[in-house]
Design an enzyme around this catalytic site. Structure first.
Site, PDB file in Angstrom:
ATOM      1  N   SER A 299       7.421  42.670 -36.713  1.00 27.01           N
ATOM      2  CA  SER A 299       7.665  41.471 -37.509  1.00 27.01           C
ATOM      3  C   SER A 299       9.136  41.348 -37.837  1.00 27.01           C
ATOM      4  O   SER A 299       9.815  42.341 -38.068  1.00 27.01           O
ATOM      5  CB  SER A 299       6.876  41.506 -38.813  1.00 27.01           C
ATOM      6  OG  SER A 299       7.218  40.377 -39.581  1.00 27.01           O
ATOM      7  N   GLY A 300       9.591  40.120 -37.893  1.00 24.53           N
ATOM      8  CA  GLY A 300      10.974  39.880 -38.301  1.00 24.53           C
ATOM      9  C   GLY A 300      11.618  38.734 -37.561  1.00 24.53           C
ATOM     10  O   GLY A 300      12.780  38.421 -37.797  1.00 24.53           O
TER      11      GLY A 300
ATOM     12  N   HIS B 244      -0.788  41.089 -41.692  1.00 24.53           N
ATOM     13  CA  HIS B 244       0.547  40.715 -42.182  1.00 24.53           C
ATOM     14  C   HIS B 244       0.734  39.206 -42.023  1.00 24.53           C
ATOM     15  O   HIS B 244       1.198  38.513 -42.920  1.00 24.53           O
ATOM     16  CB  HIS B 244       1.628  41.477 -41.406  1.00 24.53           C
ATOM     17  CG  HIS B 244       3.021  40.905 -41.536  1.00 24.53           C
ATOM     18  ND1 HIS B 244       3.412  39.744 -40.889  1.00 24.53           N
ATOM     19  CD2 HIS B 244       4.110  41.311 -42.249  1.00 24.53           C
ATOM     20  CE1 HIS B 244       4.671  39.461 -41.186  1.00 24.53           C
ATOM     21  NE2 HIS B 244       5.116  40.403 -42.013  1.00 24.53           N
TER      22      HIS B 244
ATOM     23  N   LYS C 151      -0.180  29.879 -34.238  1.00 24.83           N
ATOM     24  CA  LYS C 151      -0.381  30.514 -32.928  1.00 24.83           C
ATOM     25  C   LYS C 151      -1.624  31.392 -32.884  1.00 24.83           C
ATOM     26  O   LYS C 151      -1.954  31.943 -31.863  1.00 24.83           O
ATOM     27  CB  LYS C 151       0.844  31.341 -32.558  1.00 24.83           C
ATOM     28  CG  LYS C 151       2.085  30.499 -32.341  1.00 24.83           C
ATOM     29  CD  LYS C 151       3.032  31.149 -31.351  1.00 24.83           C
ATOM     30  CE  LYS C 151       4.356  30.426 -31.277  1.00 24.83           C
ATOM     31  NZ  LYS C 151       5.182  30.677 -32.485  1.00 24.83           N
TER      32      LYS C 151
ATOM     33  N   HIS D 200     -37.009  36.753 -48.409  1.00 28.56           N
ATOM     34  CA  HIS D 200     -35.945  37.715 -48.049  1.00 28.56           C
ATOM     35  C   HIS D 200     -35.888  38.919 -48.990  1.00 28.56           C
ATOM     36  O   HIS D 200     -35.084  39.806 -48.767  1.00 28.56           O
ATOM     37  CB  HIS D 200     -34.592  36.994 -48.035  1.00 28.56           C
ATOM     38  CG  HIS D 200     -34.482  35.970 -46.951  1.00 28.56           C
ATOM     39  ND1 HIS D 200     -34.514  36.297 -45.616  1.00 28.56           N
ATOM     40  CD2 HIS D 200     -34.367  34.620 -46.994  1.00 28.56           C
ATOM     41  CE1 HIS D 200     -34.410  35.205 -44.887  1.00 28.56           C
ATOM     42  NE2 HIS D 200     -34.333  34.165 -45.701  1.00 28.56           N
TER      43      HIS D 200
HETATM   44  C1  6PG Z   1       6.673  37.740 -37.710  1.00 32.34           C
HETATM   45  C2  6PG Z   1       5.980  36.427 -37.568  1.00 32.34           C
HETATM   46  C3  6PG Z   1       5.808  36.049 -36.171  1.00 32.34           C
HETATM   47  C4  6PG Z   1       5.425  34.600 -36.021  1.00 32.34           C
HETATM   48  C5  6PG Z   1       4.016  34.337 -35.726  1.00 32.34           C
HETATM   49  C6  6PG Z   1       3.189  33.494 -36.644  1.00 32.34           C
HETATM   50  O1  6PG Z   1       6.107  38.561 -38.409  1.00 32.34           O
HETATM   51  O2  6PG Z   1       7.750  37.919 -37.153  1.00 32.34           O
HETATM   52  O3  6PG Z   1       4.716  36.483 -38.190  1.00 32.34           O
HETATM   53  O4  6PG Z   1       4.971  36.944 -35.550  1.00 32.34           O
HETATM   54  O5  6PG Z   1       6.065  33.751 -36.810  1.00 32.34           O
HETATM   55  O6  6PG Z   1       4.126  33.764 -34.474  1.00 32.34           O
HETATM   56  O7  6PG Z   1       3.388  32.161 -36.380  1.00 32.34           O
HETATM   57  P1  6PG Z   1       2.359  30.967 -36.487  1.00 32.34           P
HETATM   58  O8  6PG Z   1       2.645  30.335 -37.793  1.00 32.34           O
HETATM   59  O9  6PG Z   1       2.782  30.080 -35.338  1.00 32.34           O
HETATM   60  O10 6PG Z   1       0.967  31.434 -36.311  1.00 32.34           O
END
Ligand code: 6PG
Length: 467
Positions: free
Chosen positions: A127-128, A184, A259, A451
């Site tokens: 993440s980042g 996360h 996503k 039930h």
């Molecule tokens: C991170 C983010 C990264 C991203 C995801 C979620 O931790 O760096 O979470 O993984 O922003 O793609 O994005 P969506 O909002 O498109 O689901």
């Protein structure tokens, strides 16, 4: 000389991870399915220890053994096809790491398949965003511990560092690293939505300008609410549109995409009886946002309450919404950590809750000051059922529920929706209710479906002939 690590997938994230590794002294072999991205990375970064390969075989054979190969390719089928391409050239003991947002169940399948061939497989939550990938992300590795040991010197070096500690800790077996990343992101959705609701309250109810709200967020960001997401929101609010001169946020269409990771978090919670209502509300808020045309149409047909705009004492209500936001955040993170705990127990993963909070303090999108307290809490009480009942948080929510109740009521009475703030309050009130109405549900289930139910006073299961 052999390369010490290989990176496959040279989009922004993959390129930045490769540069991060090279900057930390690694000899990095890079490969991309299409040649242009490889050339682009190498040409822009001459003098760095990044070595391009255009045939997968050359790439693999350029690596010292046991080989360490880091995949930064799109989650899903591309991961499987890259693994298939690599397999003929790998030897037992080599390690493949998937740093993308793969579903943890896919990771488990790949782990099993590769283990049977003697290849180590790590599912690594990263993440980042792009900056994190380059300067130091938060890293959540899962897989066999001995396989992790082979990669840990590089992973801990490229991770964000907080107080001298790397934001990279072994999470547990199999798909646990990607699971931690998935949740996360669920927490990330909830936190983002809570900030958006806080913004709505300040803008619509207190009639503050975008700049005034940015000022408030900057002030809050110096205290207990300090977080990356709040900081970037203040910066976003300051940004002007180059075409109209308006705050850029005002010209951005109010339709949100996603996503999938937040959705997976909710699905997993629902599948396993985990109450992740705030995360799920934040997901549904995105879904409703995407019905833009319908919302615009409905606005002219469906009415709200008759009351006009009330005038609210500005300073008092800024404090109420601050409390509401913080309490919402406590409830959302509580749900995320319960999802870790319950899933860990289900699979026997032994997820290190204290360390998860620790590695979230730097590099990742949800990094926040109060993760220090969460970590300390789990350090003291590793088996704590729910963060809300820990002394620090119990005290906090005792005080801040006033603000949350005021804000949610104001939203209800004036017809403004605050899905995550409302879900937080509902969660809080449900969780602290010793005697609920589920007895009536049980009676209904027994009435129409035999039930059965349990009793307060006698052991066993009972059925009543209700008619
Ligand atoms: C991170 C983010 C990264 C991203 C995801 C979620 O931790 O760096 O979470 O993984 O922003 O793609 O994005 P969506 O909002 O498109 O689901």
């Amino acid at each position: 000389m052999f390369n010490t690590i290989g990176v496959i997938g040279l989009g922004v994230m993959g390129s930045n991870i490769a540069l991060n590794m090279a900057g930390k002294g690694e000899q990095v072999a890079v490969y991309n399915y299409t040649r242009d991205l490889t050339d682009n990375l190498v040409n822009k970064n001459e003098g760095q220890s990044i070595h391009p390969y255009y045939e997968i075989q050359d790439f693999v054979y350029s690596l010292e053994t046991p080989r360490k190969i880091f995949l930064m390719v799109t989650a899903g089928k591309p991961v499987d096809s890259v693994i298939d391409t690599l397999l003929p050239f790998l030897e037992a003991g080599d390690v493949i790491m998937d740093g993308g947002n793969s579903h943890y169940k896919d990771t488990e399948r790949r782990y099993d398949e590769l283990k049977s061939k003697g290849i180590g497989y790590l599912g690594i939550g990263i993440s980042g965003g792009e900056v994190g990938a380059l300067k130091g992300p938060s890293i959540m590795p899962g897989g066999d511990k001995d396989v992790y040991e082979k990669a840990s010197p590089i992973l801990t070096k490229i991770a964000a560092q907080v107080d001298g500690d790397p934001c990279c800790v072994y999470m547990g077996p199999k798909g646990s690293g990607h699971f931690v990343k998935m949740v996360h992101n669920g927490i990330e959705y909830a936190d983002m939505q809570l900030i958006a609701e806080t913004y709505t309250f300040l803008r619509k109810k207190l009639c503050l300008s975008v700049n005034e709200i940015a000022d408030i967020f900057e002030i809050w960001n110096q205290g207990e609410l300090k977080s990356y997401l709040l900081q970037i929101t203040a910066e976003i609010l300051r940004k002007k549109d180059e075409i109209t001169g308006l705050p850029l946020v005002d010209v951005i269409l109010d339709k949100t995409g996603q996503k999938g990771t937040g959705k997976w978090t909710s699905i997993q919670a629902i599948d396993h009886g985990i109450p992740a209502s705030i995360i799920t509300e934040s997901l549904f808020a995105r879904y409703i946002s995407s019905l833009k045309e319908e919302r615009v149409y409905a606005e002219n047909i469906l009415t709200g309450p008759e009351i006009g705009q009330r005038s609210l004492d500005k300073d008092l209500w800024i404090e109420y919404i601050r409390q509401a936001f913080y309490m919402g955040k406590i409830c959302a993170y509580t749900q995320g950590f319960i999802q870790y705990k319950m899933t860990s127990e289900l699979y026997g993963w032994e997820l290190p809750l204290k360390d998860i909070a620790l590695i979230f303090r730097g590099g990742c999108i949800i990094r926040a000051e109060f993760l220090n307290v969460i970590s300390e809490t789990y350090q003291e009480q590793p088996n704590l059922a729910n963060l809300l009942i820990a002394p620090y948080f119990a005290e906090k929510v005792k005080e801040y529920q006033t603000g949350l109740r005021k804000v949610v009521c104001e939203g209800i009475n004036s017809g403004t929706s605050f899905p995550c703030l409302s879900a937080s309050l509902t969660y809080y009130d449900s969780y602290r209710t010793g005697i609920s109405n589920a007895n009536l549900l049980q009676a209904q289930r027994d009435y129409f479906g035999a039930h059965t139910y349990e009793r307060n006073d006698l052991a066993g299961f009972f059925h009543t002939n209700w008619q």
